[in-house]
Write a protein that holds these residues in place. Structure first.
Motif, PDB file in Angstrom:
ATOM      1  N   THR A 114      23.739  16.663 -29.394  1.00 15.10           N
ATOM      2  CA  THR A 114      22.922  15.755 -28.594  1.00 15.10           C
ATOM      3  C   THR A 114      23.072  16.077 -27.113  1.00 15.10           C
ATOM      4  O   THR A 114      22.091  16.090 -26.363  1.00 15.10           O
ATOM      5  N   ALA A 115      24.289  16.371 -26.675  1.00 14.36           N
ATOM      6  CA  ALA A 115      24.521  16.749 -25.274  1.00 14.36           C
ATOM      7  C   ALA A 115      23.823  18.059 -24.940  1.00 14.36           C
ATOM      8  O   ALA A 115      23.245  18.208 -23.853  1.00 14.36           O
ATOM      9  N   VAL A 116      23.843  19.011 -25.865  1.00 15.10           N
ATOM     10  CA  VAL A 116      23.145  20.285 -25.648  1.00 15.10           C
ATOM     11  C   VAL A 116      21.646  20.055 -25.496  1.00 15.10           C
ATOM     12  O   VAL A 116      21.014  20.597 -24.575  1.00 15.10           O
ATOM     13  N   VAL A 117      21.069  19.244 -26.365  1.00 12.37           N
ATOM     14  CA  VAL A 117      19.631  18.943 -26.279  1.00 12.37           C
ATOM     15  C   VAL A 117      19.317  18.227 -24.973  1.00 12.37           C
ATOM     16  O   VAL A 117      18.325  18.545 -24.303  1.00 12.37           O
ATOM     17  N   TYR A 118      20.154  17.277 -24.573  1.00  9.86           N
ATOM     18  CA  TYR A 118      19.944  16.558 -23.319  1.00  9.86           C
ATOM     19  C   TYR A 118      19.935  17.522 -22.131  1.00  9.86           C
ATOM     20  O   TYR A 118      19.048  17.458 -21.275  1.00  9.86           O
ATOM     21  N   LEU A 119      20.908  18.411 -22.079  1.00  6.25           N
ATOM     22  CA  LEU A 119      20.987  19.361 -20.962  1.00  6.25           C
ATOM     23  C   LEU A 119      19.814  20.334 -20.949  1.00  6.25           C
ATOM     24  O   LEU A 119      19.281  20.655 -19.882  1.00  6.25           O
ATOM     25  N   ILE A 120      19.383  20.783 -22.115  1.00  5.63           N
ATOM     26  CA  ILE A 120      18.228  21.694 -22.184  1.00  5.63           C
ATOM     27  C   ILE A 120      16.973  21.008 -21.657  1.00  5.63           C
ATOM     28  O   ILE A 120      16.233  21.574 -20.848  1.00  5.63           O
ATOM     29  N   VAL A 121      16.731  19.779 -22.101  1.00  6.69           N
ATOM     30  CA  VAL A 121      15.541  19.055 -21.639  1.00  6.69           C
ATOM     31  C   VAL A 121      15.644  18.754 -20.147  1.00  6.69           C
ATOM     32  O   VAL A 121      14.668  18.901 -19.403  1.00  6.69           O
ATOM     33  N   LEU A 122      16.824  18.354 -19.687  1.00  4.59           N
ATOM     34  CA  LEU A 122      17.017  18.042 -18.273  1.00  4.59           C
ATOM     35  C   LEU A 122      16.771  19.264 -17.392  1.00  4.59           C
ATOM     36  O   LEU A 122      16.025  19.188 -16.410  1.00  4.59           O
ATOM     37  N   PHE A 123      17.365  20.398 -17.739  1.00  3.83           N
ATOM     38  CA  PHE A 123      17.176  21.610 -16.943  1.00  3.83           C
ATOM     39  C   PHE A 123      15.744  22.123 -17.023  1.00  3.83           C
ATOM     40  O   PHE A 123      15.202  22.596 -16.020  1.00  3.83           O
ATOM     41  N   THR A 124      15.122  22.034 -18.174  1.00  3.70           N
ATOM     42  CA  THR A 124      13.728  22.453 -18.304  1.00  3.70           C
ATOM     43  C   THR A 124      12.823  21.602 -17.426  1.00  3.70           C
ATOM     44  O   THR A 124      11.938  22.115 -16.737  1.00  3.70           O
ATOM     45  N   GLU A 125      13.067  20.304 -17.437  1.00  3.41           N
ATOM     46  CA  GLU A 125      12.271  19.408 -16.600  1.00  3.41           C
ATOM     47  C   GLU A 125      12.495  19.693 -15.112  1.00  3.41           C
ATOM     48  O   GLU A 125      11.541  19.697 -14.326  1.00  3.41           O
ATOM     49  N   ARG A 126      13.725  19.974 -14.737  1.00  4.02           N
ATOM     50  CA  ARG A 126      14.016  20.297 -13.323  1.00  4.02           C
ATOM     51  C   ARG A 126      13.342  21.606 -12.905  1.00  4.02           C
ATOM     52  O   ARG A 126      12.813  21.708 -11.798  1.00  4.02           O
ATOM     53  N   ILE A 127      13.362  22.595 -13.757  1.00  3.47           N
ATOM     54  CA  ILE A 127      12.727  23.878 -13.438  1.00  3.47           C
ATOM     55  C   ILE A 127      11.223  23.706 -13.279  1.00  3.47           C
ATOM     56  O   ILE A 127      10.616  24.238 -12.339  1.00  3.47           O
ATOM     57  N   ILE A 128      10.607  22.948 -14.172  1.00  3.03           N
ATOM     58  CA  ILE A 128       9.164  22.703 -14.076  1.00  3.03           C
ATOM     59  C   ILE A 128       8.841  21.933 -12.801  1.00  3.03           C
ATOM     60  O   ILE A 128       7.860  22.250 -12.106  1.00  3.03           O
ATOM     61  N   THR A 129       9.661  20.955 -12.444  1.00  2.00           N
ATOM     62  CA  THR A 129       9.450  20.195 -11.217  1.00  2.00           C
ATOM     63  C   THR A 129       9.580  21.097  -9.990  1.00  2.00           C
ATOM     64  O   THR A 129       8.773  21.002  -9.053  1.00  2.00           O
ATOM     65  N   LEU A 130      10.570  21.968  -9.967  1.00  2.00           N
ATOM     66  CA  LEU A 130      10.745  22.887  -8.839  1.00  2.00           C
ATOM     67  C   LEU A 130       9.597  23.868  -8.722  1.00  2.00           C
ATOM     68  O   LEU A 130       9.166  24.220  -7.628  1.00  2.00           O
ATOM     69  N   GLN A 131       9.072  24.329  -9.859  1.00  2.00           N
ATOM     70  CA  GLN A 131       7.947  25.254  -9.831  1.00  2.00           C
ATOM     71  C   GLN A 131       6.694  24.560  -9.297  1.00  2.00           C
ATOM     72  O   GLN A 131       5.912  25.162  -8.572  1.00  2.00           O
ATOM     73  N   ARG A 132       6.503  23.300  -9.653  1.00  2.00           N
ATOM     74  CA  ARG A 132       5.331  22.566  -9.157  1.00  2.00           C
ATOM     75  C   ARG A 132       5.413  22.345  -7.652  1.00  2.00           C
ATOM     76  O   ARG A 132       4.411  22.385  -6.952  1.00  2.00           O
ATOM     77  N   LYS A 133       6.618  22.078  -7.147  1.00  2.00           N
ATOM     78  CA  LYS A 133       6.792  21.888  -5.714  1.00  2.00           C
ATOM     79  C   LYS A 133       6.596  23.182  -4.951  1.00  2.00           C
ATOM     80  O   LYS A 133       6.111  23.180  -3.836  1.00  2.00           O
ATOM     81  N   GLY A 134       6.956  24.301  -5.554  1.00  2.00           N
ATOM     82  CA  GLY A 134       6.824  25.595  -4.897  1.00  2.00           C
ATOM     83  C   GLY A 134       5.405  26.112  -4.883  1.00  2.00           C
ATOM     84  O   GLY A 134       5.035  26.938  -4.059  1.00  2.00           O
ATOM     85  N   THR A 135       4.581  25.621  -5.806  1.00  2.00           N
ATOM     86  CA  THR A 135       3.207  26.132  -5.899  1.00  2.00           C
ATOM     87  C   THR A 135       2.273  25.425  -4.987  1.00  2.00           C
ATOM     88  O   THR A 135       2.265  24.422  -4.546  1.00  2.00           O
TER      89      THR A 135
END
Length: 92
Positions: free
Chosen positions: A71-92
């Motif tokens: 569950t912790a692994v899934v939480y971290l994967i979703v959290l980091f994926t969401e952060r990466i997508i958010t950073l990419q949107r801000k950079g574009t």
């Protein structure tokens, strides 16, 4: 700030995987053949704590540790994926 999506996905995973591993671990020994579900359950059930400890030690504590770990692994994967997508949107 914690992501609501990551928390929701982790809670859903905890419930679904918890039920599947609790009920499924009983049948993994008796199932013949192989299937995708059986392969996934065996992989998740043997790392980081081998589910055979549940049978040998007769303690559900090891199964609970395994469920919490994944569950912790899934939480971290979703959290980091969401952060990466958010950073990419801000950079574009």
């Amino acid at each position: 700030m914690r992501s609501r999506l990551a928390i929701i996905v982790a809670v859903v995973f905890f419930i679904v995987y918890g039920l599947a591993s609790t009920v499924g671990s009983i049948f993994l020994v008796t199932w013949g053949g192989s299937s995708l579900f059986k392969t996934i359950m065996i992989f998740l059930g043997t790392f980081p704590i081998d589910w055979n400890y549940l049978i040998v030690e007769k303690s559900i504590f090891y199964l609970l540790l395994n469920i919490v770990f994944w569950t912790a692994v899934v939480y971290l994967i979703v959290l980091f994926t969401e952060r990466i997508i958010t950073l990419q949107r801000k950079g574009t």
